[in-house]
Design a protein around this motif. Sequence first.
Motif, PDB file in Angstrom:
ATOM      1  N   GLY A  78       0.698  -1.292   0.032  1.00 55.37           N
ATOM      2  CA  GLY A  78      -0.103   0.052   0.105  1.00 55.37           C
ATOM      3  C   GLY A  78       0.828   1.201  -0.096  1.00 55.37           C
ATOM      4  N   SER A  79       0.053   2.366   0.055  1.00 52.96           N
ATOM      5  CA  SER A  79       0.724   3.708   0.241  1.00 52.96           C
ATOM      6  C   SER A  79       0.141   4.536   1.097  1.00 52.96           C
ATOM      7  N   LYS A  80       0.818   5.486   1.705  1.00 57.07           N
ATOM      8  CA  LYS A  80       0.467   6.640   2.401  1.00 57.07           C
ATOM      9  C   LYS A  80       0.416   7.850   1.633  1.00 57.07           C
ATOM     10  N   ILE A  81      -0.499   8.642   1.832  1.00 58.85           N
ATOM     11  CA  ILE A  81      -0.551   9.974   0.931  1.00 58.85           C
ATOM     12  C   ILE A  81       0.236  11.173   1.496  1.00 58.85           C
ATOM     13  N   VAL A  82       1.311  11.751   0.993  1.00 63.86           N
ATOM     14  CA  VAL A  82       2.006  12.935   1.428  1.00 63.86           C
ATOM     15  C   VAL A  82       1.219  14.145   1.331  1.00 63.86           C
ATOM     16  N   THR A  83       1.197  14.965   2.632  1.00 62.08           N
ATOM     17  CA  THR A  83       0.416  16.122   2.488  1.00 62.08           C
ATOM     18  C   THR A  83       1.434  17.350   2.777  1.00 62.08           C
ATOM     19  N   SER A  84       2.525  17.061   2.619  1.00 62.58           N
ATOM     20  CA  SER A  84       3.554  17.992   2.699  1.00 62.58           C
ATOM     21  C   SER A  84       3.265  19.158   1.524  1.00 62.58           C
ATOM     22  N   ALA A  92       3.679   7.786  -0.680  1.00 64.74           N
ATOM     23  CA  ALA A  92       4.607   7.079   0.122  1.00 64.74           C
ATOM     24  C   ALA A  92       4.657   5.491   0.530  1.00 64.74           C
ATOM     25  N   LYS A  93       5.371   4.607  -0.110  1.00 67.13           N
ATOM     26  CA  LYS A  93       5.245   3.281  -0.264  1.00 67.13           C
ATOM     27  C   LYS A  93       5.341   2.557   1.261  1.00 67.13           C
ATOM     28  N   ASN A  94       4.153   1.695   1.167  1.00 65.96           N
ATOM     29  CA  ASN A  94       4.307   0.916   2.818  1.00 65.96           C
ATOM     30  C   ASN A  94       4.072  -0.365   2.396  1.00 65.96           C
ATOM     31  N   THR A  95       4.923  -1.339   2.501  1.00 64.60           N
ATOM     32  CA  THR A  95       4.927  -2.762   2.130  1.00 64.60           C
ATOM     33  C   THR A  95       5.616  -3.514   3.275  1.00 64.60           C
ATOM     34  N   ASN A 125      10.411  -8.677   5.178  1.00 62.77           N
ATOM     35  CA  ASN A 125      10.916  -7.467   4.602  1.00 62.77           C
ATOM     36  C   ASN A 125       9.724  -6.448   4.702  1.00 62.77           C
ATOM     37  N   TRP A 126      10.123  -5.098   5.237  1.00 64.38           N
ATOM     38  CA  TRP A 126       9.324  -4.093   5.790  1.00 64.38           C
ATOM     39  C   TRP A 126       9.874  -2.844   5.150  1.00 64.38           C
ATOM     40  N   HIS A 127       9.105  -2.321   4.414  1.00 63.53           N
ATOM     41  CA  HIS A 127       9.474  -0.894   4.126  1.00 63.53           C
ATOM     42  C   HIS A 127       8.353   0.108   4.475  1.00 63.53           C
ATOM     43  N   ASP A 128       8.560   1.047   5.355  1.00 63.64           N
ATOM     44  CA  ASP A 128       7.633   2.051   5.748  1.00 63.64           C
ATOM     45  C   ASP A 128       8.014   3.523   5.604  1.00 63.64           C
ATOM     46  N   GLU A 129       7.088   4.048   4.574  1.00 58.37           N
ATOM     47  CA  GLU A 129       7.237   5.634   4.661  1.00 58.37           C
ATOM     48  C   GLU A 129       6.055   6.250   5.276  1.00 58.37           C
ATOM     49  N   PRO A 130       6.454   7.325   6.348  1.00 56.83           N
ATOM     50  CA  PRO A 130       5.356   7.642   7.241  1.00 56.83           C
ATOM     51  C   PRO A 130       4.386   8.439   6.635  1.00 56.83           C
ATOM     52  N   GLY A 131       4.674   8.977   5.398  1.00 59.59           N
ATOM     53  CA  GLY A 131       3.397   9.881   4.756  1.00 59.59           C
ATOM     54  C   GLY A 131       3.033  10.955   5.525  1.00 59.59           C
ATOM     55  N   GLY A 132       1.991  11.778   5.601  1.00 59.30           N
ATOM     56  CA  GLY A 132       1.463  12.798   6.293  1.00 59.30           C
ATOM     57  C   GLY A 132       2.340  14.102   5.962  1.00 59.30           C
ATOM     58  N   LEU A 133       3.061  14.747   6.942  1.00 56.16           N
ATOM     59  CA  LEU A 133       3.834  16.025   6.624  1.00 56.16           C
ATOM     60  C   LEU A 133       5.336  15.552   6.342  1.00 56.16           C
TER      61      LEU A 133
END
Length: 173
Positions: A78-84, A92-95, A125-133
């Motif tokens: 999945g992904s998170k949406i960047v609001t910056s 922002a990828k989240n797998t 395997n984990w890849h996390d982008e926080p997203g948000g700001l």
Amino acid sequence: EFGEALATVTLAVTNSGTNTLRGSAFFFGQAGFLNDRPAFTPRRPPFSSERFGGTVGGPLLKDRTHFFVSYEGNLVGGSKIVTSPQQSGAEAKNTQNEELFFVKVDHKISRRDLLTARYNGQWFNWHDEPGGLTLLGSGTQYKNNTQTLFLSDTGLISNRMLNQARFQFSRYT
């Protein structure tokens, strides 16, 4: 002997198997369109999750050698949406991908002697982008692979005495 145990060690004793072939399977899926749009984002981010696996066990040699195999997979994408303001609307990828594999073989050498071989494997395997700001590229990437081979020979000396020889090899990356 009990590596990575912070507060507890759990010991499970299982039966050696039956002369009947048995198995089970499962699947659980979750689609992203069922999720609500997060606050402050222009759209719903893509998401999918699947958990699946199964077990099978039975005889290799009737009344003497039995096996058990288990597999479980967990795939999350999945992904998170960047609001910056610098990257507004970027994804922002989240797998997270995890696989667990287990196989065990028991061989009854005699009425009082049991030989056991067991293999465990875990690949994570984990890849996390926080997203948000938070901007893209400031996430976390984690990889953990663990494999263990365990051999034991258990001999019943008398009704009150047991002898067990054990060997274990583990690899952790």
